[in-house]
Design a protein around this motif. Structure first.
Motif, mmCIF file in Angstrom:
data_model
loop_
_atom_site.group_PDB
_atom_site.id
_atom_site.type_symbol
_atom_site.label_atom_id
_atom_site.label_comp_id
_atom_site.label_asym_id
_atom_site.label_seq_id
_atom_site.Cartn_x
_atom_site.Cartn_y
_atom_site.Cartn_z
ATOM 1 N N ASN A 1 0.693 -1.111 0.066
ATOM 2 C CA ASN A 1 0.385 -0.082 -0.229
ATOM 3 C C ASN A 1 1.056 0.768 0.002
ATOM 4 N N ASN A 2 1.743 0.866 -0.725
ATOM 5 C CA ASN A 2 2.572 2.400 -0.806
ATOM 6 C C ASN A 2 3.252 3.525 0.411
ATOM 7 N N ASN A 3 3.070 2.149 1.736
ATOM 8 C CA ASN A 3 4.137 2.868 2.709
ATOM 9 C C ASN A 3 4.608 1.730 4.226
ATOM 10 N N THR A 4 5.053 1.759 4.570
ATOM 11 C CA THR A 4 6.038 0.927 5.787
ATOM 12 C C THR A 4 5.476 0.837 6.865
ATOM 13 N N ALA A 5 4.035 1.706 7.508
ATOM 14 C CA ALA A 5 3.382 1.338 8.245
ATOM 15 C C ALA A 5 2.457 0.151 8.440
ATOM 16 N N ASN A 6 2.542 -0.546 10.120
ATOM 17 C CA ASN A 6 1.581 -2.048 10.035
ATOM 18 C C ASN A 6 0.253 -1.326 10.127
ATOM 19 N N GLU A 7 -0.828 -2.392 9.840
ATOM 20 C CA GLU A 7 -2.518 -1.858 9.427
ATOM 21 C C GLU A 7 -2.799 -3.182 9.896
ATOM 22 N N SER A 8 -3.584 -2.965 11.135
ATOM 23 C CA SER A 8 -4.581 -3.916 12.126
ATOM 24 C C SER A 8 -6.286 -4.209 11.488
ATOM 25 N N SER A 9 -6.043 -3.277 10.057
ATOM 26 C CA SER A 9 -7.530 -4.144 9.114
ATOM 27 C C SER A 9 -6.938 -4.080 8.299
ATOM 28 N N PRO A 10 -7.637 -3.965 6.986
ATOM 29 C CA PRO A 10 -7.610 -4.242 5.641
ATOM 30 C C PRO A 10 -7.185 -2.704 5.031
ATOM 31 N N ASN A 11 -6.652 -3.038 4.314
ATOM 32 C CA ASN A 11 -6.513 -1.328 3.283
ATOM 33 C C ASN A 11 -5.929 -2.619 2.271
ATOM 34 N N GLU A 12 -6.223 -1.174 0.929
ATOM 35 C CA GLU A 12 -6.289 -1.674 -0.702
ATOM 36 C C GLU A 12 -5.019 -1.581 -0.898
ATOM 37 N N VAL A 13 -4.659 -2.846 -2.087
ATOM 38 C CA VAL A 13 -3.318 -3.038 -2.884
ATOM 39 C C VAL A 13 -3.862 -2.609 -4.038
ATOM 40 N N TYR A 14 -2.861 -1.414 -4.922
ATOM 41 C CA TYR A 14 -2.585 -0.939 -5.815
ATOM 42 C C TYR A 14 -2.922 -1.859 -6.677
ATOM 43 N N LEU A 15 -3.675 -2.019 -7.577
ATOM 44 C CA LEU A 15 -3.471 -3.728 -8.245
ATOM 45 C C LEU A 15 -4.413 -4.290 -8.112
ATOM 46 N N GLU A 16 -5.561 -4.805 -9.698
ATOM 47 C CA GLU A 16 -6.381 -4.747 -10.281
ATOM 48 C C GLU A 16 -5.918 -6.011 -10.899
ATOM 49 N N ASN A 17 -7.461 -6.482 -11.544
ATOM 50 C CA ASN A 17 -7.577 -8.188 -12.551
ATOM 51 C C ASN A 17 -7.002 -9.060 -12.221
ATOM 52 N N VAL A 18 -7.122 -9.707 -10.711
ATOM 53 C CA VAL A 18 -5.743 -10.373 -10.264
ATOM 54 C C VAL A 18 -7.368 -11.886 -10.097
ATOM 55 N N ASN A 19 -6.322 -12.803 -10.374
ATOM 56 C CA ASN A 19 -6.754 -13.667 -9.826
ATOM 57 C C ASN A 19 -6.593 -14.873 -9.258
ATOM 58 N N ASN A 20 -5.101 -14.346 -8.185
ATOM 59 C CA ASN A 20 -4.676 -15.612 -7.517
ATOM 60 C C ASN A 20 -3.767 -14.377 -6.728
ATOM 61 N N ILE A 21 -3.310 -14.850 -5.123
ATOM 62 C CA ILE A 21 -2.886 -14.573 -4.181
ATOM 63 C C ILE A 21 -1.850 -15.198 -3.427
ATOM 64 N N PHE A 22 -0.213 -15.241 -3.324
ATOM 65 C CA PHE A 22 0.336 -15.705 -2.544
ATOM 66 C C PHE A 22 1.358 -15.244 -1.988
ATOM 67 N N VAL A 23 2.277 -15.444 -0.381
ATOM 68 C CA VAL A 23 2.721 -14.690 -0.077
ATOM 69 C C VAL A 23 4.085 -15.635 0.350
ATOM 70 N N GLY A 24 5.018 -15.129 0.880
ATOM 71 C CA GLY A 24 6.318 -15.444 1.560
ATOM 72 C C GLY A 24 6.516 -15.184 3.172
ATOM 73 N N GLY A 25 7.319 -15.213 3.216
ATOM 74 C CA GLY A 25 7.847 -14.485 4.568
ATOM 75 C C GLY A 25 7.964 -13.215 4.419
ATOM 76 N N ASP A 26 8.176 -12.590 4.440
ATOM 77 C CA ASP A 26 8.004 -10.985 4.805
ATOM 78 C C ASP A 26 7.682 -10.213 3.293
#
Length: 759
Positions: free
Chosen positions: A705-730
């Motif tokens: 979300n274009n910053n490095t502040a922790n978020e305790s509630s959902p905020n938008e990621v600046y992407l559209e037309n996404v089919n799938n999501i995955f994560v690594g450690g950080d």
């Protein structure tokens, strides 16, 4: 061996392996420093006591075993047909009726006799003196401290192990990692010659002396050409020695300090006993001039480009230059692997060809070393490799991406695996062990249907893959048996090459924790292997000595359709929409309304601890928290919440039961979710309109979300037309509808695959 660790002042009867009966039918016993052995009349060996370093030979490295356990061979069958046993300090040996010798336990000093110098947790066959086969025709054995003896049918003796006091009997003090012949005992034994450089001190030359009548003697030495020798020193400053008893043997050493003059002479050694009787021996002394190597200038090259040939010359006053031993090494073996330095010499003219490691840049010191067998000289220079900004690779047909804290994997539509990031322990499955800046194909296996990367917060990571034939393959770190190939516990157990996980087929999905692994079979059962200190195996065991080096079935689970692994806990989603958990629970990550560790699965309770969580269609596990997607598009979370991982807005309390994730900007509750993913301490959710929201820790920009502040509630990621999501450690990934893969977050090991280290 009595089933406890209580000390007794009177003899106690050793018990059998189980039950109240005593150990019986024993024909021989032996005791090491803190372990014991027994040989039964059926040729089997029993052991008990301290169990580390493999000294019990039962394929375990636990703290101790208080009742007899059978010694095993490397294939885990019983060691049998044994006729004699012997115990050293922390290792043991056994003699079979076919004349072969087997050893297990600590091997640091070569006690195992297999030329490896490492511990063995099962019985390993001892090699022969040529290291090309195995010792045979042995009729008796003995072990003391950290060395062994074997008496052969021809009357000869062979020995191996520690030798700092000459206990091997081979006229050296060199450790023997496989058997050597014990030298004949003669009146005086010595090395026949000394080769030494000018102005240097020789290594010790050992003399072995015996006298059948006298128990004391004096020794002197004179060089025929005194100009070559500055000093001759013996191991006793006054040159007098006492043997404890006439006829016994004494070992002593001679050290020579050479002068600045080169040449050869003879050192005459005179031994005189208390009766005036003498014995002499001669030692040839060669004082050599050291080789000379010309200066080599610093040089440079571009990334992925071989260095222009480097020329230098060698000279030596008394040694043929073509017989000199020339080697090279690099101070940074990632930048310049030693094997990438090639040196060729002829008539004293040498050329060095050096090739940098793939995609590496920086500076290293290259050391050229020349030895004539006595003197060693070296010349060093700096090699600088200038970086070249290669265009990043792009993956356009990925179906799944998996990431650890420092490396990433992608599975494409052709069943191929692509890898990038840190490769320090072989977690990328490719050589050399260097960081990959952009995705490269891992060609060792194909026809892959699922992948996983460990949830480890350190550099010690492993990877998993399932092939279309239902077999599981693993590579990388293996200190706890997480590769499932029945090997573990040392750095040599790590594997850069994928190894097949043993004793399991029919697998459809895999998951990887910090140091344990999970597999879901097509029959709905779950299997686990690796680290089990907190019950990660789910088979009713936990603690030291319960790690599993090959798969075991998780107790009580069936009809499972999905699995997930946190660092030290695990989740399973059943066909009926219920969720089950096991492992560590210090931060309520099991969701069973407690903080009690569980070594078998327990059902995750419902909201407020009432009933059970149901109607779940997807699960994901973080470091110490979890999220679950319900069939109504809502997300439920439980466990650790110190940085907002549970998505509770202004609330930062851990939760022992599932709580509903709030909506964007803490408004209402999050809905319309179709996919979820958890990193170590952050989460992603894919909404049905193709957008992504994220929450949790954001110190590396992993929320996108274009910053490095922790978020305790959902905020938008600046992407559209996404089919799938995955994560690594950080770090995080998204696949758009056109197949484009996007990454963001931590990038200290190039785990984003964009050819930079920018987060």
């Amino acid at each position: 061996g009595v089933g406890d660790t209580t000390s007794y002042a009177s003899p106690q009867q050793v018990l059998a392996e189980s039950g109240p009966s005593p150990l019986s039918r024993i024909i021989a016993i032996a005791a090491g420093y803190d372990h014991s052995l027994a040989l039964s009349d059926d040729g089997k060996v029993w052991s008990w006591g301290l169990a580390n370093e493999g000294r019990l030979g039962n394929n375990m490295n636990s703290s101790y075993i208080s009742r007899p356990t059978r010694v095993l061979k490397q294939d885990l069958s019983n060691l049998d047909s044994i006729i004699a046993i012997a115990a050293g300090f922390n290792h043991s040996i056994a003699l079979k009726n076919n004349g072969t010798v087997w050893a297990w336990g600590d091997g640091q000093y070569g006690q195992i006799g297999d030329d490896m110098g490492t511990e063995r947790t099962t019985a390993t066959q001892v090699k022969n003196t040529s290291n090309s086969g195995f010792i045979n025709n042995v009729i008796w054995i003995a072990s003391k401290g950290k060395h062994n003896l074997a008496l052969k049918s021809d009357g000869s003796i062979e020995s191996w192990g520690r030798n700092d006091y000459g206990q091997i009997g081979d006229n050296t003090i060199n450790t023997a990692y496989y058997p050597v012949a014990v030298s004949n005992l003669t009146e005086v034994e010595q090395n026949q010659s000394i080769s030494i450089s000018k102005n240097s001190i020789s290594s010790d030359v050992y003399l072995r002396i015996t006298d059948i009548k006298s128990n004391s003697f004096e020794i002197t030495a004179v060089a025929l050409d005194a100009s070559l020798v500055d000093n001759v020193a013996f191991s006793r400053p006054d040159n007098t020695y006492t043997i404890t008893q006439a006829g016994y043997i004494v070992d002593l050493s001679v050290t020579v300090t050479s002068s600045s003059q080169a040449g050869s002479t003879t050192l005459n050694v005179l031994i005189t006993d208390s009766y005036g009787l003498t014995s002499t021996t001669a030692i040839d002394l060669y004082v050599l001039a050291p080789p000379v190597i010309t200066t080599i200038d610093n040089t440079s090259t571009n990334e992925d480009t071989a260095v222009s040939p480097i020329s230098f010359t060698l000279t030596d006053e008394d040694t043929n230059v073509d017989s000199l031993n020339v080697t090279a090494s690099s101070s940074d073996t990632t930048l310049i692997p030693d094997e990438n330095i090639d040196i060729s010499c002829s008539g004293g003219y040498c050329t060095a060809t050096i090739t940098p490691g793939t995609n590496q840049s920086g500076s290293t010191t290259i050391l050229i070393t020349v030895s004539d067998g006595s003197a060693v000289v070296s010349e060093s220079f700096t090699l600088t490799v200038t970086p070249v900004n290669d265009p990043p690779s792009a993956i356009t047909n990925a179906t799944k991406i998996a990431g650890s804290s420092n490396h990433s994997l992608a599975l494409d539509t052709d069943g191929k695996i692509w890898v990038w990031g840190n490769n320090s322990v072989g977690q990328l499955g490719i050589t050399p062990l260097v960081t990959q800046y952009t995705p490269v194909e891992m060609t060792a296996i194909d026809s892959v249907i699922d992948i996983a990367a460990s949830a480890n917060v350190t550099d010690s990571n492993h990877s998993l893959a399932v092939k279309s034939n239902g077999t599981v393959w693993a590579w990388g770190y293996n200190l706890y048996g997480q590769l499932g190939n029945n090997d573990c516990c040392t750095s040599s157990a790590n594997s850069v090459t994928p190894v097949q996980v043993l004793n399991i087929t029919g697998v459809t999905k895999v998951a990887a924790g910090a140091n344990h692994s999970l597999a879901l079979k097509s029959d709905g059962t779950v299997w686990a292997w690796g680290y089990n200190d907190n019950g990660q195996m789910g088979n009713g065991t936990s603690g030291a000595g319960t790690d599993c080096y090959s798969p075991v079935q998780v107790s009580g689970l069936n009809t499972v359709k999905a699995i997930a692994a946190g660092a030290y806990h695990s989740l399973a989603l059943k066909q009926d929409g219920t969720v089950w958990s096991w492992g560590v629970n210090s931060n309520a990550q099991l969701g069973d309304n407690s903080k009690t560790e569980r070594n078998t699965p327990v059902q995750v309770v419902g909201p407020n601890g009432s009933g059970y969580l149901n109607d779940i269609i997807a699960i994901s596990a973080g470091l110490q928290h979890n999220i679950a997607l319900r069939n109504d598009g809502t997300i439920w979370a439980w466990g650790y919440n110190n940085e907002g991982q549970l998505g509770q807005g202004s609330l930062y309390m851990d939760s022992q039961y599932p709580v509903q994730v709030v909506g964007v900007s803490n408004t209402g509750f999050l809905t319309d979710v179709i996919a979820i993913a958890s990193g170590l301490n952050h989460n992603l959710a894919l909404l049905n309109d193709g957008t992504i929201v994220s929450w949790g820790v954001n110190g590396e920009g992993q929320l996108g979300n274009n910053n490095t502040a922790n978020e305790s509630s959902p905020n938008e990621v600046y992407l559209e037309n996404v089919n799938n999501i995955f994560v690594g450690g950080d770090h995080s990934f998204a696949i758009e509808s056109d197949g484009t893969v996007w990454s963001w977050g931590k990038n200290n090991y190039y785990q984003l695959g964009d050819n930079t280290m920018t987060q």
